[in-house]
Design an enzyme around this catalytic site. Structure first.
Site, PDB file in Angstrom:
ATOM      1  N   SER A 116       0.559  -1.311   0.433  1.00  0.00           N
ATOM      2  CA  SER A 116       0.199   0.319   0.359  1.00  0.00           C
ATOM      3  C   SER A 116       1.019   1.164  -0.343  1.00  0.00           C
ATOM      4  O   SER A 116       2.362   1.526  -0.215  1.00  0.00           O
ATOM      5  CB  SER A 116      -1.034   0.012   1.528  1.00  0.00           C
ATOM      6  OG  SER A 116      -1.351   1.349   0.844  1.00  0.00           O
ATOM      7  N   ASN A 117       0.103   2.395   0.363  1.00  0.00           N
ATOM      8  CA  ASN A 117       0.665   3.835   0.728  1.00  0.00           C
ATOM      9  C   ASN A 117       0.444   4.430   1.516  1.00  0.00           C
ATOM     10  O   ASN A 117      -0.055   4.289   2.006  1.00  0.00           O
ATOM     11  CB  ASN A 117       1.101   4.248  -0.957  1.00  0.00           C
ATOM     12  CG  ASN A 117      -0.938   4.675  -1.376  1.00  0.00           C
ATOM     13  OD1 ASN A 117      -1.251   4.734  -0.618  1.00  0.00           O
ATOM     14  ND2 ASN A 117      -1.168   3.617  -2.260  1.00  0.00           N
ATOM     15  N   ARG A 118       1.604   5.547   2.492  1.00  0.00           N
ATOM     16  CA  ARG A 118       0.951   6.052   2.731  1.00  0.00           C
ATOM     17  C   ARG A 118      -0.292   7.276   2.933  1.00  0.00           C
ATOM     18  O   ARG A 118      -0.286   7.948   3.811  1.00  0.00           O
ATOM     19  CB  ARG A 118       2.052   7.397   3.405  1.00  0.00           C
ATOM     20  CG  ARG A 118       3.407   6.563   3.887  1.00  0.00           C
ATOM     21  CD  ARG A 118       4.632   7.455   4.517  1.00  0.00           C
ATOM     22  NE  ARG A 118       5.522   6.259   4.104  1.00  0.00           N
ATOM     23  CZ  ARG A 118       6.090   5.440   5.108  1.00  0.00           C
ATOM     24  NH1 ARG A 118       5.344   5.566   6.464  1.00  0.00           N
ATOM     25  NH2 ARG A 118       7.351   5.426   5.565  1.00  0.00           N
TER      26      ARG A 118
END
Ligand code: C5P
Length: 437
Positions: free
Chosen positions: A226-228
């Site tokens: 995923s990402n932030r």
């Protein structure tokens, strides 16, 4: 002005009155006959800034409806019954509350509360849609326990959510941050963006589709890539559009966020799910805002069982995810406004301009996520909004709510431009969509 109509949820209006007073607002209470059967007039008279007026005929004031209509900076009806919505939609005024609603020039927000069957009645749905198309904010209802032990859609939104929406509307009016606090004198704190604030409800009847959050791409049943992205900017966009009168659908991969009141929320996890939900809905939207951080890569194969550490470091192949924004542009219907976000860590504006040209969007919001306090996870952001003609608007560090306001100011400009262009061609796509109740 706080209008209370006759639903059992009238008891929550007491808490709303208290919250508004504690924020420094001057609260003028008005109750319908039926509301007086549910809660005591004395309670509101004691809590609010002035006593509940007796009624249209019995008040000592010779013209209570016009006085209240003129004095109010905003009128909130919570709870709003089916009768109240019907009266307002049809211009009927047979009591003090409906008379004020007809006479006021202040922004109006109604918060419906009723049983699911009543809310879903086509007459009530049409009345609510009509009110929205006239720029009245219809907040809620939400789902949950209803009177008589029933459960479902029709519950009054929580008083804190009503308060948030009041703040948002007043902030729009006074040019302050949507999350600005209402001061003791009733004014709203400025957010420092220098904006004098847009006309509120300039998105009345406009259908807005927004994506938010970072997608999660599974590796195996327990792991993902995923990402932030937190989804905060996308949610702020949904709140802003709702407050300005839009019908909002939010397709979100964000986790642990309070759903924005007034939006239809569709939860997704992966880029594939996000693509499916957005593509299924985009033809019904006048505006699409892709604020989601869609993963660019995903594991080519999802392992059915948890990969064991004992088997060593896995050799994991990645594949590209579909570019949803490009797909949306591919099927864009005439007059539709599409907004992309470009989260970058370097060469931010040149990269965003390149993306804008490649993706053929109407607006690209360039977001330097390397700046401390801006972008992923923060409540603040700083962006550059780039239009198709190359013009750009700089929004220095401010709240995500204020960024949302600036984005929708630009969207409103795009909608006006596209409606002018199609009017010149003899067709108004924005208008035809607004007229659909
Ligand atoms: O090319 P890039 O991913 O940086 O473009 C960002 C914009 O494209 C954002 O609006 C994002 O929501 C969208 N996007 C998308 N599908 C992807 C990746 C990004 O729609 N797979």
């Amino acid at each position: 002005m706080l209008g209370v109509s006759g639903s059992v949820a009238a008891y929550k209006a007491i808490e709303l009155c208290r919250l508004l007073m504690s924020e420094g607002a001057r609260v003028l209470p008005v109750m319908t006959e039926a509301a007086r059967r549910f809660v005591g007039e004395a309670t509101f008279s004691a809590l609010a800034s002035e006593p509940v007026p007796a009624g249209l005929w019995t008040s000592v004031d010779p013209s209570p409806h016009t006085r209240l209509a003129r004095e109010a900076d905003m009128v909130v009806v919570a709870p709003a019954t089916a009768r109240l919505l019907g009266a307002l939609a049809n211009g009927i005024c047979d009591d003090l509350l409906t008379a004020v609603l007809l006479a006021t020039r202040a922004p109006v927000m109604v918060c419906p509360a009723m049983h699911t069957e009543m809310w879903e009645n086509v007459a009530v749905m049409e009345n609510a849609a009509r009110l929205r198309s006239r720029g009245i904010v219809v907040l809620g209802p939400t789902s949950g326990p209803l009177a008589g032990g029933d459960e479902g859609l029709g519950r009054l939104v929580e008083p804190t959510a009503v308060l948030d929406a009041v703040r948002g509307i007043l902030a729009g009016l006074h040019g302050a941050a949507s999350d600005g606090t209402v001061a003791r004198d009733g004014t709203v704190a400025r957010d420092g963006t220098g904006s004098d604030g847009p006309a509120t409800r300039d998105l009345a009847g406009v259908r807005v589709l927004i994506s938010a959050g970072g997608t999660r791409e599974p590796i195996d049943p327990v792991r993902y890539i995923s990402n932030r992205s937190s989804g905060k900017q996308g949610y702020a966009l949904a709140r802003e559009a709702t407050v300005r009168g839009a019908d909002v659908v939010l397709v979100t991969a964000a986790e642990g966020m309070e759903p924005p009141v007034g939006s239809e929320v569709v939860a997704v996890e992966t880029s594939r799910e996000m693509e499916r939900e957005l593509m299924a809905r985009c033809q019904d939207a006048d505006v699409v805002v892709m604020a989601a951080a869609v993963a660019d890569f995903r594991p080519a194969r999802i392992q059915a069982q948890k990969i064991s550490k004992a088997d060593g470091v896995p050799d994991m192949a990645l594949e590209a995810t579909p570019d949803i924004l490009s797909e949306l542009v591919e099927v864009r219907r005439p007059g539709q406004v599409i907004v992309g976000f470009a989260a970058e860590t370097h060469d931010v504006v040149p990269r965003a301009r390149m993306k804008m040209a490649a993706k053929r969007v109407d607006l690209m919001v360039a977001n330097d996520v390397s700046v401390p306090g801006a972008g992923f996870g923060h409540d603040t952001n700083a962006v550059e909004i780039i239009a198709a003609d190359g013009a750009s608007t700089s929004v220095p560090m401010t709240t995500k709510a204020a960024v949302a306001r600036a984005v929708f100011d630009s969207v409103v400009d795009c909608l006006a431009k596209s409606s002018k262009e199609s009017a010149a061609r003899g067709k108004d796509p924005a208008k035809s969509s607004k007229e659909e109740f």
